[in-house]
Design an enzyme around this catalytic site. Structure first.
Site, short mmCIF file in Angstrom:
data_model
loop_
_atom_site.label_atom_id
_atom_site.label_comp_id
_atom_site.label_asym_id
_atom_site.label_seq_id
_atom_site.Cartn_x
_atom_site.Cartn_y
_atom_site.Cartn_z
N SER A 58 0.94 -1.24 0.07
CA SER A 58 0.10 -0.14 -0.04
C SER A 58 0.89 1.21 0.16
O SER A 58 2.15 1.03 0.59
CB SER A 58 -0.90 0.13 1.25
N TYR A 77 -2.07 -0.06 10.07
CA TYR A 77 -2.34 -0.85 8.79
C TYR A 77 -1.31 -0.68 7.84
O TYR A 77 -0.72 -1.48 7.45
CB TYR A 77 -3.84 -0.02 8.12
#
Length: 343
Positions: free
Chosen positions: A135, A160
């Site tokens: 990501s 995350y």
């Protein structure tokens, strides 16, 4: 050089009921591949949307579906042992920056334990190439733009992001120890038809059509490298067809974070054209033919003010760079949304 394994060997696509996994599976099936789709179909967002995606995959005779949680170690081991999986596209994960503030254990279960089970499956099955989702959030506190895979990414600002950085490190270990080619893809703000309901475009579209105000963080001064789903899928499949190779020039004296002496690579997949959130909303308003009522708010914990992808390595190695303009991508999303929800 493009490498393709025997067609009868299926490709495992995890997160197949998810946004990117669904689109990737369809593209692979359309080019004649056999696909094993894996998903736990959890309720992080509307399960009906996930099931509707699976319904679209069902007519393909070369598609099979396994409902399984990544963290189920015995189940994952059994699945890899049952079929001759030689390529893996790992897109399943607990997503969302803000959700990681309220349910952190979901990220260690799926993104750490689950990813380790994928790596162990790849090791024992002697997988020829693992492509996995990272990501843009791994860039965290970095402010030098555009974000480059050759930059250090040791300052995540959400759990995350930390879990995705951990995936890159874990994959590198397995590439080094067991010579499994591993390619990590740092996605930049993916949007398009069949998108996730927890993403800004979906939330904004629903609220505007219902005449409700939209929450615009950082007073609309956020800049995002919005990347259309078709471009993401093209990048995924092109990298899948080009297994990671060692960088022969890599040196431990000056270690390059984006390559390795092991068969491990990292790529950015972004539109490399960051757009201010307020302009993004204007384009959406035009596509909907309706104005938004904006509620301007400060930046949220875990968010970063801007993302901007350097895609030079992706272009050089696989001959592709995302290029779909938001005007085109948003219009396609709105058309799908109106048809799917009959709005």
């Amino acid at each position: 050089m493009t490498t393709r394994t025997k067609q009868q060997d299926p490709i495992l696509v995890t997160g197949v009921a998810g946004f990117i996994g669904f689109h990737t599976a369809i593209r692979l099936l359309e080019r004649g591949e056999r696909v094993i789709g894996l998903d736990n179909v959890n309720d992080y967002y509307d399960v009906r949307l996930k099931k509707a995606r699976l319904v679209k995959l069902k007519p393909f005779k070369s598609f099979s579906f396994t409902k399984l949680d990544l963290a189920n170690r015995a189940g994952m081991k059994k699945m890899f042992a049952k079929q001759p999986i030689r390529r893996v596209v790992h897109l399943a994960a607990q997503a969302g920056v803000r959700y990681s503030l309220v349910n952190p254990h979901a990220y260690t279960d799926s993104n750490i334990e689950g990813f380790l089970n994928i790596l162990e499956g790849c090791r024992h099955a002697k997988v020829k190439h693992l492509v996995y989702a990272s990501s843009s959030s791994v860039y965290g506190g970095n402010t030098q733009m555009p974000f480059s895979i050759h930059d250090n990414v040791d300052h995540p600002v959400s759990l995350y992001a930390a879990s995705k950085k951990a995936n890159e490190l874990m994959a590198h270990c397995y590439a080094h120890l067991y010579r499994i080619p591993c390619t990590g893809l740092r996605f930049f703000t993916v949007y398009g038809p069949w998108g996730r309901p927890d993403m800004a475009l979906f939330i904004f579209t629903k609220a505007i059509l219902e005449g409700k105000p939209i929450e615009v963080y950082n007073h609309g001064k956020m800049r995002r490298d919005f990347t259309y789903i078709d471009d993401i899928v093209e990048g995924v499949i092109r990298t899948l067809d080009h297994p990671a190779t060692p960088n022969q020039a890599w040196s431990g004296d000056k270690p390059d974070p984006g390559t390795s002496s092991a068969p491990a690579r990292i790529y950015n997949i972004g539109n490399h054209q960051p757009v201010e959130l307020l302009h993004f909303i204007e384009v959406l308003e035009q596509a909907l033919g309706k104005k938004a009522v904006k509620k301007l708010l400060p930046i949220q914990p875990g968010d970063v003010p801007a993302t901007y992808a350097d895609v030079e390595d992706l272009t050089r190695d696989v001959g592709f760079a995302p290029a779909t303009p938001i005007e085109e991508g948003i219009a396609r999303f709105v058309q799908w949304y109106r048809e799917f929800y009959e709005k």
